[in-house]
Design a protein around this motif. Sequence first.
Motif, PDB file in Angstrom:
ATOM      1  N   ALA A 193       0.831  -1.205   0.000  1.00 61.52           N
ATOM      2  CA  ALA A 193       0.000   0.000   0.000  1.00 61.52           C
ATOM      3  C   ALA A 193       0.862   1.250   0.000  1.00 61.52           C
ATOM      4  CB  ALA A 193      -0.899   0.001   1.233  1.00 61.52           C
ATOM      5  N   SER A 194       0.370   2.244  -0.660  1.00 60.93           N
ATOM      6  CA  SER A 194       1.050   3.533  -0.686  1.00 60.93           C
ATOM      7  C   SER A 194       1.008   4.154   0.691  1.00 60.93           C
ATOM      8  CB  SER A 194       0.377   4.470  -1.683  1.00 60.93           C
ATOM      9  OG  SER A 194       0.485   3.952  -2.973  1.00 60.93           O
ATOM     10  N   THR A 195       1.955   5.048   0.928  1.00 62.18           N
ATOM     11  CA  THR A 195       2.002   5.765   2.182  1.00 62.18           C
ATOM     12  C   THR A 195       0.959   6.866   2.163  1.00 62.18           C
ATOM     13  OG1 THR A 195       4.354   5.356   2.290  1.00 62.18           O
ATOM     14  CG2 THR A 195       3.509   7.104   3.683  1.00 62.18           C
ATOM     15  N   ASP A 196       0.083   6.876   3.123  1.00 59.64           N
ATOM     16  CA  ASP A 196      -0.865   7.975   3.250  1.00 59.64           C
ATOM     17  C   ASP A 196      -0.168   9.091   4.011  1.00 59.64           C
ATOM     18  OD1 ASP A 196      -2.904   6.515   2.056  1.00 59.64           O
ATOM     19  OD2 ASP A 196      -3.514   5.639   3.981  1.00 59.64           O
ATOM     20  N   ASP A 237       2.543  21.384  -0.876  1.00 58.85           N
ATOM     21  CA  ASP A 237       3.738  21.060  -1.652  1.00 58.85           C
ATOM     22  C   ASP A 237       4.413  19.790  -1.138  1.00 58.85           C
ATOM     23  OD1 ASP A 237       4.513  22.542   0.694  1.00 58.85           O
ATOM     24  OD2 ASP A 237       6.461  22.957  -0.234  1.00 58.85           O
ATOM     25  N   VAL A 238       4.449  19.606   0.167  1.00 55.89           N
ATOM     26  CA  VAL A 238       5.047  18.403   0.746  1.00 55.89           C
ATOM     27  C   VAL A 238       4.187  17.189   0.403  1.00 55.89           C
ATOM     28  CG1 VAL A 238       5.658  17.243   2.910  1.00 55.89           C
ATOM     29  CG2 VAL A 238       6.226  19.663   2.587  1.00 55.89           C
ATOM     30  N   LEU A 239       2.884  17.335   0.558  1.00 56.09           N
ATOM     31  CA  LEU A 239       1.962  16.249   0.244  1.00 56.09           C
ATOM     32  C   LEU A 239       2.109  15.821  -1.219  1.00 56.09           C
ATOM     33  CD1 LEU A 239      -0.332  14.414   1.162  1.00 56.09           C
ATOM     34  CD2 LEU A 239      -1.916  16.262   0.593  1.00 56.09           C
ATOM     35  N   ARG A 269       3.290  12.022  -2.240  1.00 48.51           N
ATOM     36  CA  ARG A 269       2.408  11.183  -3.074  1.00 48.51           C
ATOM     37  C   ARG A 269       3.028  10.919  -4.444  1.00 48.51           C
ATOM     38  NH1 ARG A 269      -3.518  13.551  -1.461  1.00 48.51           N
ATOM     39  NH2 ARG A 269      -3.685  12.399   0.487  1.00 48.51           N
ATOM     40  N   GLY A 270       3.667  11.924  -5.022  1.00 50.16           N
ATOM     41  CA  GLY A 270       4.292  11.754  -6.335  1.00 50.16           C
ATOM     42  C   GLY A 270       5.397  10.717  -6.309  1.00 50.16           C
TER      43      GLY A 270
END
Length: 188
Positions: free
Chosen positions: A82-85, A93-95, A99-100
């Motif tokens: 699973a991706s990191t939430d 900008d950090v988010l 996510r990118g």
Amino acid sequence: MTTPEITLATPTDRDAVVGTLVAAFVKDPILRHLFPDDATYPHYAATFFGDLFDKRVHRSSIWMLGGGASVAVWEPPDAGHASTDADPDYPADVLARVRGYDEVVHAALPAYPFWYLGVLGTHPDSAGRGWGRVVMRAGLDHAAAEGLPAILETSNPGNVELYRRAGWEEMGYLAEPVPTWIMQQPPR
């Protein structure tokens, strides 16, 4: 000096594990891409590693030694990678960077089952003792017992040769957003 015993992390080890990883990754290219500001790095890195810890501690796949001085955060194959939430207190900008990067890396991982070494770090105060290799072995042993490969990614060029010496092989390379090597340790 005797190597301390490898133990599974429990929720009570969270602060020690997160503290070790924040200290260990201060100069890591991925973490500094995600959190480039020196003033906010400690907070955002602690949030990031805390989130990883919270998601994996109940899967019995975080091994440590020296009271958390060296840590291997593994993800077993049944976890679905699973991706990191991201924590909601990340600014936009950090988010977007978290996510990118997560999307790019997870798209490059194989579709077949594997054990994923998400994080391997040793506190700088305990570096140079070989503890990272020792604590990494716990997850490799589980992968081998299941006849599965192990996968990791690193953006630290110096780590590529260290992993090669430990039996890992390059299986891919990502140029963006940070040069990153995807490595595999075939099933033993």
